[in-house]
Structures are given as C-alpha cells and as structure tokens.
Write an enzyme that holds these catalytic residues in place. Structure first.
Site, PDB file in Angstrom:
ATOM      1  N   HIS A 155       2.656   6.984   8.598  1.00  0.00           N
ATOM      2  CA  HIS A 155       2.609   8.217   7.809  1.00  0.00           C
ATOM      3  C   HIS A 155       1.217   8.393   7.223  1.00  0.00           C
ATOM      4  O   HIS A 155       0.333   7.554   7.398  1.00  0.00           O
ATOM      5  CB  HIS A 155       3.685   8.216   6.718  1.00  0.00           C
ATOM      6  N   HIS A 197      -0.155   8.519   4.111  1.00  0.00           N
ATOM      7  CA  HIS A 197      -0.692   7.942   2.880  1.00  0.00           C
ATOM      8  C   HIS A 197      -1.891   7.049   3.201  1.00  0.00           C
ATOM      9  O   HIS A 197      -1.884   6.331   4.208  1.00  0.00           O
ATOM     10  CB  HIS A 197       0.380   7.150   2.141  1.00  0.00           C
ATOM     11  N   ASP A 242      -2.978   4.310   2.045  1.00  0.00           N
ATOM     12  CA  ASP A 242      -2.790   2.858   2.172  1.00  0.00           C
ATOM     13  C   ASP A 242      -2.159   2.492   3.512  1.00  0.00           C
ATOM     14  O   ASP A 242      -1.915   1.323   3.800  1.00  0.00           O
ATOM     15  CB  ASP A 242      -1.966   2.293   1.007  1.00  0.00           C
ATOM     16  N   HIS A 243      -1.950   3.514   4.366  1.00  0.00           N
ATOM     17  CA  HIS A 243      -1.442   3.276   5.725  1.00  0.00           C
ATOM     18  C   HIS A 243      -2.353   3.844   6.807  1.00  0.00           C
ATOM     19  O   HIS A 243      -2.238   3.457   7.962  1.00  0.00           O
ATOM     20  CB  HIS A 243      -0.037   3.857   5.877  1.00  0.00           C
ATOM     21  N   HIS A 277      10.717   9.261   2.889  1.00  0.00           N
ATOM     22  CA  HIS A 277       9.475   8.888   2.197  1.00  0.00           C
ATOM     23  C   HIS A 277       8.550  10.088   1.968  1.00  0.00           C
ATOM     24  O   HIS A 277       8.449  10.581   0.856  1.00  0.00           O
ATOM     25  CB  HIS A 277       8.746   7.782   2.949  1.00  0.00           C
ATOM     26  N   ASP A 284       6.692   2.860   5.351  1.00  0.00           N
ATOM     27  CA  ASP A 284       7.387   3.108   4.089  1.00  0.00           C
ATOM     28  C   ASP A 284       8.582   4.010   4.381  1.00  0.00           C
ATOM     29  O   ASP A 284       8.473   4.958   5.165  1.00  0.00           O
ATOM     30  CB  ASP A 284       6.464   3.805   3.084  1.00  0.00           C
ATOM     31  N   GLU A 319       8.916  -2.880   4.802  1.00  0.00           N
ATOM     32  CA  GLU A 319       8.211  -2.858   3.521  1.00  0.00           C
ATOM     33  C   GLU A 319       9.121  -3.443   2.451  1.00  0.00           C
ATOM     34  O   GLU A 319      10.352  -3.442   2.582  1.00  0.00           O
ATOM     35  CB  GLU A 319       7.821  -1.419   3.154  1.00  0.00           C
TER      36      GLU A 319
END
Length: 600
Positions: free
Chosen positions: A68, A70, A72-73, A157, A178, A203
C-alpha cells in the site's frame, strides 16, 4: 522438502518500516520497501547489502511487491530502484500506483526543499521508478514468470491496500502488509481465501492490544473535540492525506450536522481535493454503504470541512484542523503544533500509531519539553490525547486472520519485540504451529513439505469401488488401489496395469495363489458351501460376496472359493486369489482353518 527463507531488512526491531526479502522455490522477492520516519540519515533506508554488497539488485530479485501507499511501506522505493539500482517489475494495486508518487513527491519536498537534506531521490527518479510498476486487480492471478505467481486480496487499512499470496510450484507464502479485520466508515474488512500457505507473514503493530468498541471510541473522540472547542480551544489532528483522515472527516461532518455546530473545521489545502478525486476514481475499494449511496451523495464532498490556509493558524477562537503528516515529523502539522502547543485550552489528538523518534511519539510518551532540529526548545502545555483510530488489526484480528488463512507457519513483522513475543506465545498455544519473530538482518529458514500430486484414471476408480456388504458404494471409506504409476508430460498418473502394459507393448500375466484344504465333515457340498458363505459374511462383510449356481463363492471379484467332494466324510475346499488380493486371500485361509480345526 524445500526451505523458504525470510530476512527482514528494516531499521531496528520496531514498527518503523517494512522491507522483507523472501526466497521461495528459487525465486527472490522483496515485499514492501519502506522508509523509517524516525531517522534523518542513511538509517531511514533498508539495508540492501543483505541482498547484494554493492551494485544493482536486478540480478538478485525477481520482483518487488508494494502492499500500500504509506511511506513506511513504499518510501524507499525510488531510492532502491534508481539509486541502488533495480530494473525488474514492481507490483502494486491500481489505487496504490495512482497515490504512491504523490505522497513520495510531498515527502521529497519536505525532506529536500525544506530541510535541505542530501542523498535523497529526485522528482525524476520518482517518475522513472513508477514507470517500472505494474498494476494488479484484486483476485487476479499474475504470472510473474513460468514458475512464480502472485494474487492480491483486499486488506482494508487504506484505499488500495492488499495482502499478497505468492506461489512457486507447491510452495506458498502470504504477506499481509498492513490490514484491518474490522470494517469502518469508509473501508471494508480484510479478507483472504483459506489458502493454507506454508508461511503467513503478518504485521503485529497491535500484537497485545484488543481494541474497545468502535462506537465507544467514536463517542469519546467527538466528546473530546466538542469539549475543547466549547472552551474556546483549537484542536489539531495530525493525519496522513488518505486513510484515517477520511474516516475522521466523515465522523466530524456527521456530528457537526447533527449538533448544528458552527466552529470551523479545516483540512490541509489541496489534499482534500486529491483525496476526493481518488476516492471517486476507486469507489469500488470503499465499503458497501459508500458504494450504495455514492450516486445520490458523495460522502467525501464535505460541507463543514474547508481547505486550510496557513494564516488561519493565527486566527482567534476555536477551530479544528486536520493537517499532514500524521506523526508530527515535519510539514504543516508540525508547524501548527509549534504555534498551538503553548495554549492550555488547545488539544492535539493523535489518531494512530507514532514511530519511535518522531515528535508525535515523544509527546505521547509524556515529554513536555521538545528539542527541535534547530536546537529550539518548545514547551508543550496543550492537552495531548491518543485515540486509536489506527486501521491495523489488533491481537484479536491477527488471530482471526490466522484461523481464516490456516497457515503451516506464522512470522510476525512490523511490530515491537516484547509485544511480538507475547503474541508468538498465544499463537503457539492456540494453533500449535511454529511462530517466528526475527530481528532485522536475521535469516529464518522454514521447511515446506509437500506431497507429489498424482492423478488417477477414471477406469481404475470404476473398477475398484468401495463397496459395503450390501454392494453399495462407501465413498468415505479409504481403500487400497492397485495400479501402474506412469509419468506423462511431467505429470504423474495412476492407471490400470492393463492400460500401462498396452502403452508399453507388454503382454499381461495374471499371477494367482491357490490353496486346497481337506475338511472332515458329514455335511453335503451344498451345506458346506452355505457354512462358508455365512462365515465370509461375518468376517469379510466390507467386500462384495456372490454365490454362483454351481456353489462356488466369489469375494471382492478376485477371490474364488469352491467346495467339492473328496471322499465319503471329507470335503475339499479350494481357495484361489490374485496377487493384488494376497492380503485378503491369506486372511480368509486363516479364518477357514480357525473355524474348521480338522482342515489340513
């Protein structure tokens, strides 16, 4: 038996970033490529030296999958593809492909143009990276190459988030990214087939948390906001542009309408329009209620929430502001926080998890004097509230996904070490399967055991049905089938021996065993045959029994028993069976000797 190897490449054993190297069936994949929001040096990027000490990664990776948008991904993706070097395919869903470059460019501006940092990717690198991406549809099986296939499932999410099922031959891995097992006001709940993978990589952000009722959280949130503005305070809600922002906007919009409140609500300039655009474009990714009402009314066209201008931050009186980014690590949310943090009437509500090292994490952990990057110390007098609107699965949701997916092994990533240990114990106790929580850079090897699939010919199945004493089939009873195992076009098949010999041009030979017993008995041949028939009905009732007009008995179509006169008081019992029914023939011979002690 083959090993599946997994190496997390993140910075520190924490929630900060996802980047996982998986080797399965001789294929190497990178699952997500995130940036750690708590660092401003090289530690913010994954350590790609675990894949290759230096130089491009193209020769070492078959593909990259992004779950996805975000950061942090996906935040380190342009760095990996353009600066380290990767020219292979990068897979993500359509919404992620549309939104990812916008968030990457926003973060690049904050990092390079405002903070003046170097060793960072450029706008051109983002564009070049996105040209390598391939968009996936939900439930679409994509053949990456002749052996590797991937399939995306709905993860909830955020808009476009997906869980990925990876398969190479008989080996398979599910990576969740996530996910959220609970539907909310704008997205549905995560769902996946009962695909029974060798390994589930999940996760574990909320590994020890079981969240309270969503309705209770919503009431608490609305009460806190209402109380703060009632007292003349300003409320700052740091959010990311898409995700919880829309959830909370829908919640406040409905409440303001119901209570007829006039206090202004603002959202970061430009982001509302972008968000609405993408939610309209990908309306099929939202929940059923929004899809059903979309034609009559777009839930994302807010009448109470207006675009925010920086000058509004100095306006007197109460207001509510949604500002990005969500962890107060930079951008507009941090600027507003600096202005408002000294007011005791003001409030900041952190609606989701904050990565270690960010300003959001510091104030949630009780720090009231914060040192900024320019050595400036700011004192926090405003109320700091944490409301868990984070769209991650809690401990209950993680256990629910394991039950749904039914993996052979589980690996916990994207979580804190102590919380992972607690959940690992629970998984071991409840499911009795191995659970791993490797540190970054630690390799875990998992044994993947699989049987060899063998097809069976229809003729063979018809010839050897499972029958009861009544002659009716018993499909649930296991039985032994005799056939010839042949390989055709790299597939194995069990066929009738006659069929295999015909293919090979061989003559068929029938091997039979025969045993003749002499029994001293005064009964007639017919009476002796009836006695044997009664014995066989009791001891071989699972097999078909037939008696012909001449008195001979046929058992299971291949064992023959025939009674004849030997002399005045003796009867001769001939027992004959085929090689395939050697076990049954020997068993019947033993029974006859037991029932007739005079048999020799």
């Amino acid at each position: 038996m083959c090993d599946i190897r997994v190496v997390p490449l993140g910075a520190g054993q924490d929630v900060g970033r996802s980047c996982i190297l998986v080797s399965i069936g001789g294929k190497n994949l990178m699952l997500d490529c995130g940036m750690h929001m708590g660092y401003n040096d090289e530690r913010r990027f994954p350590d790609f030296s675990y894949i290759n000490k230096e130089g491009p990664l193209t020769d070492y990776l078959d593909c990259v999958i992004i779950s996805h948008f975000h950061l942090d991904h996906c935040g380190a993706l342009p760095y990996m593809s353009e600066m380290v070097g990767f020219d292979g395919p990068i897979y993500m869903t359509h919404p992620t492909k549309a939104i990812c470059p916008i968030l990457l460019e926003d973060y690049r501006k904050i990092t390079v143009e405002r903070k003046g940092e170097t060793n960072f990717f450029t706008s051109e690198m983002i564009k070049s990276c996105m040209k390598k991406t391939i968009a996936m549809n939900l439930h679409q099986t994509i053949q990456v190459d002749d052996e590797l296939e991937i399939k995306a499932y709905y993860a909830g999410h955020v808009l476009g988030a997906a869980m990925i099922h990876i398969r190479v031959g008989e080996q398979s891995v599910v990576y969740t990214g996530d996910y959220n097992m609970t539907p909310d006001r704008h997205l549905g709940a995560a769902w996946i087939d009962r695909c029974r993978p060798d390994l589930l990589i999940t996760e574990s952000t909320y590994a020890t948390t079981i969240r309270d009722s969503k309705r209770c959280r919503e009431r608490d949130f609305l009460k806190k906001v209402h109380d703060a503005v009632d007292k003349g305070g300003k409320v700052l809600i740091p959010v990311f542009a898409l995700g919880r922002a829309q959830e909370l906007c829908i919640l406040l919009e409905t409440y303001w309408d119901r209570m007829n409140l006039k206090v202004p609500i603002y959202f970061s300039m430009g982001l509302t329009e972008k968000a609405n655009h993408y939610y309209k474009m990908f309306i099929t990714w939202t929940n059923q209620k929004i899809k059903n009402t979309f034609v009559q009314r777009n839930m994302f066209d807010f009448k109470h929430i207006k675009p925010f201008d920086k000058v509004y931050a100095d306006n007197p009186g109460p207001m509510v502001v949604f500002a990005t980014p969500g962890m107060l690590h930079g951008g507009l949310s941090l600027q507003i926080f600096k202005k408002w943090c000294g007011g005791e009437k003001n409030m900041v509500i952190m609606p989701g998890y904050c990565v270690s090292g960010t300003i959001g994490w510091k104030i949630l952990n009780g720090q009231r004097k914060i040192e900024m990057e320019n050595k400036q110390i700011i004192e926090v007098k405003m109320s700091v509230q944490y409301m868990s609107f984070s769209a991650h699965a809690d401990a209950k949701g993680i256990m629910q996904l394991i039950r749904q997916c039914q993996p052979s092994n589980v690996m916990l990533v994207h979580g804190e070490a102590e919380k992972m240990e607690f959940l690992k114990t629970k998984i071991n106790e409840e499911f009795g399967i191995s659970c791993f929580n490797p540190a970054n850079g630690e390799t875990v090897s998992i044994e993947a055991r699989h049987g060899i699939p063998v097809d069976i010919s229809l003729n063979l199945l018809k010839r050897e049905p499972a029958k009861s004493a009544s002659g009716l089939p018993e499909p649930k009873r296991s039985r032994l089938l005799h056939g010839a195992l042949v390989m055709r076009e790299q597939a194995m098949k069990l066929v009738e021996p006659r069929e295999a010999m015909k293919e090979l041009g061989l003559n068929e030979h029938d091997v039979r065993f025969t045993s003749t017993l002499t029994i001293t008995d005064n009964d007639s041949v017919a009476e002796m045959a009836e006695k044997l028939m009664k014995i066989f009905r009791e001891s071989a009732q699972q097999h078909s029994l037939q008696q012909s007009s001449d008195g001979s008995i046929s058992i299971a179509d291949s064992v023959l028993v025939k009674v004849s006169e030997s002399d005045e008081n003796d009867k001769s019992v001939l027992l004959s069976w085929s090689l395939q029914d050697e076990e049954l023939g020997s068993h019947l011979l033993k029974i006859i000797k037991t029932k007739f002690p005079t048999a020799c």
